[in-house]
Design an enzyme around this catalytic site. Structure first.
Site, mmCIF file in Angstrom:
data_model
loop_
_atom_site.group_PDB
_atom_site.id
_atom_site.type_symbol
_atom_site.label_atom_id
_atom_site.label_comp_id
_atom_site.label_asym_id
_atom_site.label_seq_id
_atom_site.Cartn_x
_atom_site.Cartn_y
_atom_site.Cartn_z
ATOM 1 N N HIS A 138 0.837 -1.210 0.000
ATOM 2 C CA HIS A 138 0.000 0.000 0.000
ATOM 3 C C HIS A 138 0.870 1.258 0.000
ATOM 4 O O HIS A 138 0.592 2.212 -0.730
ATOM 5 C CB HIS A 138 -0.884 0.049 1.267
ATOM 6 C CG HIS A 138 -1.921 -1.019 1.373
ATOM 7 N ND1 HIS A 138 -2.078 -1.797 2.501
ATOM 8 C CD2 HIS A 138 -2.877 -1.435 0.502
ATOM 9 C CE1 HIS A 138 -3.090 -2.633 2.328
ATOM 10 N NE2 HIS A 138 -3.582 -2.447 1.113
ATOM 11 N N LYS A 156 -15.381 -8.657 4.163
ATOM 12 C CA LYS A 156 -14.221 -8.965 5.013
ATOM 13 C C LYS A 156 -14.529 -8.715 6.487
ATOM 14 O O LYS A 156 -15.178 -7.713 6.813
ATOM 15 C CB LYS A 156 -13.017 -8.097 4.615
ATOM 16 C CG LYS A 156 -12.383 -8.480 3.284
ATOM 17 C CD LYS A 156 -11.188 -7.587 3.003
ATOM 18 C CE LYS A 156 -10.539 -7.901 1.668
ATOM 19 N NZ LYS A 156 -9.561 -6.856 1.295
ATOM 20 N N ARG A 160 -2.520 -6.187 -8.432
ATOM 21 C CA ARG A 160 -1.426 -7.164 -8.348
ATOM 22 C C ARG A 160 -1.492 -8.084 -9.566
ATOM 23 O O ARG A 160 -1.332 -7.631 -10.674
ATOM 24 C CB ARG A 160 -1.514 -7.926 -7.022
ATOM 25 C CG ARG A 160 -1.024 -7.100 -5.838
ATOM 26 C CD ARG A 160 -1.378 -7.730 -4.539
ATOM 27 N NE ARG A 160 -2.824 -7.943 -4.476
ATOM 28 C CZ ARG A 160 -3.509 -8.265 -3.400
ATOM 29 N NH1 ARG A 160 -2.885 -8.458 -2.279
ATOM 30 N NH2 ARG A 160 -4.814 -8.398 -3.430
ATOM 31 N N SER A 192 -2.818 -7.893 2.787
ATOM 32 C CA SER A 192 -3.063 -7.819 4.237
ATOM 33 C C SER A 192 -3.475 -9.195 4.748
ATOM 34 O O SER A 192 -3.023 -9.630 5.815
ATOM 35 C CB SER A 192 -4.167 -6.807 4.539
ATOM 36 O OG SER A 192 -3.802 -5.528 4.108
HETATM 37 O O1 PNS Z 1 -8.844 -3.157 0.541
HETATM 38 P P1 PNS Z 1 -10.130 -3.675 -0.045
HETATM 39 O O2 PNS Z 1 -10.882 -4.517 0.964
HETATM 40 O O3 PNS Z 1 -9.928 -4.407 -1.341
HETATM 41 O O4 PNS Z 1 -11.013 -2.371 -0.361
HETATM 42 C C1 PNS Z 1 -12.327 -2.492 -0.830
HETATM 43 C C2 PNS Z 1 -13.114 -1.201 -0.543
HETATM 44 C C3 PNS Z 1 -13.147 -0.924 0.949
HETATM 45 C C4 PNS Z 1 -12.467 -0.040 -1.281
HETATM 46 C C5 PNS Z 1 -14.576 -1.413 -1.082
HETATM 47 O O5 PNS Z 1 -15.179 -2.509 -0.450
HETATM 48 C C6 PNS Z 1 -15.439 -0.157 -0.922
HETATM 49 O O6 PNS Z 1 -15.337 0.766 -1.701
HETATM 50 N N1 PNS Z 1 -16.316 -0.148 0.112
HETATM 51 C C7 PNS Z 1 -17.238 0.945 0.367
HETATM 52 C C8 PNS Z 1 -18.626 0.662 -0.273
HETATM 53 C C9 PNS Z 1 -18.536 0.882 -1.778
HETATM 54 O O7 PNS Z 1 -18.573 2.002 -2.247
HETATM 55 N N2 PNS Z 1 -18.386 -0.242 -2.537
HETATM 56 C C10 PNS Z 1 -18.098 -0.222 -3.971
HETATM 57 C C11 PNS Z 1 -19.268 -0.064 -4.851
HETATM 58 S S1 PNS Z 1 -20.661 -1.059 -4.466
#
Ligand code: PNS
Length: 160
Positions: free
Chosen positions: A18, A42, A91, A129
């Protein structure tokens, strides 16, 4: 007008992968808001406060960034903060489908916000992570994969 990007994620916890995306992203954007959001698929190990603290300490001294958290849709937060883009790291091929789906959904929700991908640095291509947490949970050596402060927090979490 300065170009702002939101770098969203669970950051549970922040890894050196990150940090690499953030520092490289700063070559493209004037300001990056690192934002902890909820990923409903998650189960977090660390609280939002703990994740913020680890991000703050890991990025101590890095200019032109801000650490934030938002409870809700990412695109709504991007609008609120007048961000021009969402920054994500990619990735291997295994990330592609999920990232593609998320980028297209975000685009469907708000066509004015672009998602920009940076390829993860080769050194971090195998880390996440989740896999780092798994290694740490069973006593594996995660030296060099996460900032020192995160390593200490993980060790403390799994010490008992
Ligand atoms: O590090 P991650 O878990 O891959 O990140 C995913 C994250 C947190 C960016 C994604 O789940 C997110 O944007 N969550 C907030 C809700 C949202 O807007 N979801 C995407 C469109 S439905």
């Amino acid at each position: 007008m300065p170009k702002t990007a939101i770098y969203p994620g669970s950051f549970d916890p922040v890894t050196n992968g990150h940090i690499d995306i953030i520092t490289r992203g700063l070559k493209l954007f004037d300001h990056i808001i690192v934002c902890i959001l909820n990923n409903p698929s998650k189960q977090a190990l660390f609280s939002v406060e703990e994740r913020m603290e680890m991000l703050r300490k890991s990025l101590n001294g890095v200019q032109k960034i801000e650490i934030a958290t938002h409870d809700g849709l990412l695109v709504d937060y991007a609008v609120k903060r007048k961000a021009h883009a969402i920054l994500r790291g990619m990735r291997a091929v295994s990330d592609f489908e999920y990232e593609f789906q998320m980028a297209l959904m975000n685009r469907r929700l708000n066509r004015d916000i672009q998602t920009v991908f940076l390829m993860t640095g080769l050194r971090w291509i195998f880390t996440s992570s989740s896999i780092i947490k798994e290694a740490a949970r069973f006593g594996g050596n995660i030296n060099g994969m996460v900032p020192k402060v995160v390593q200490q927090k993980l060790n403390a979490k799994f010490a008992s």
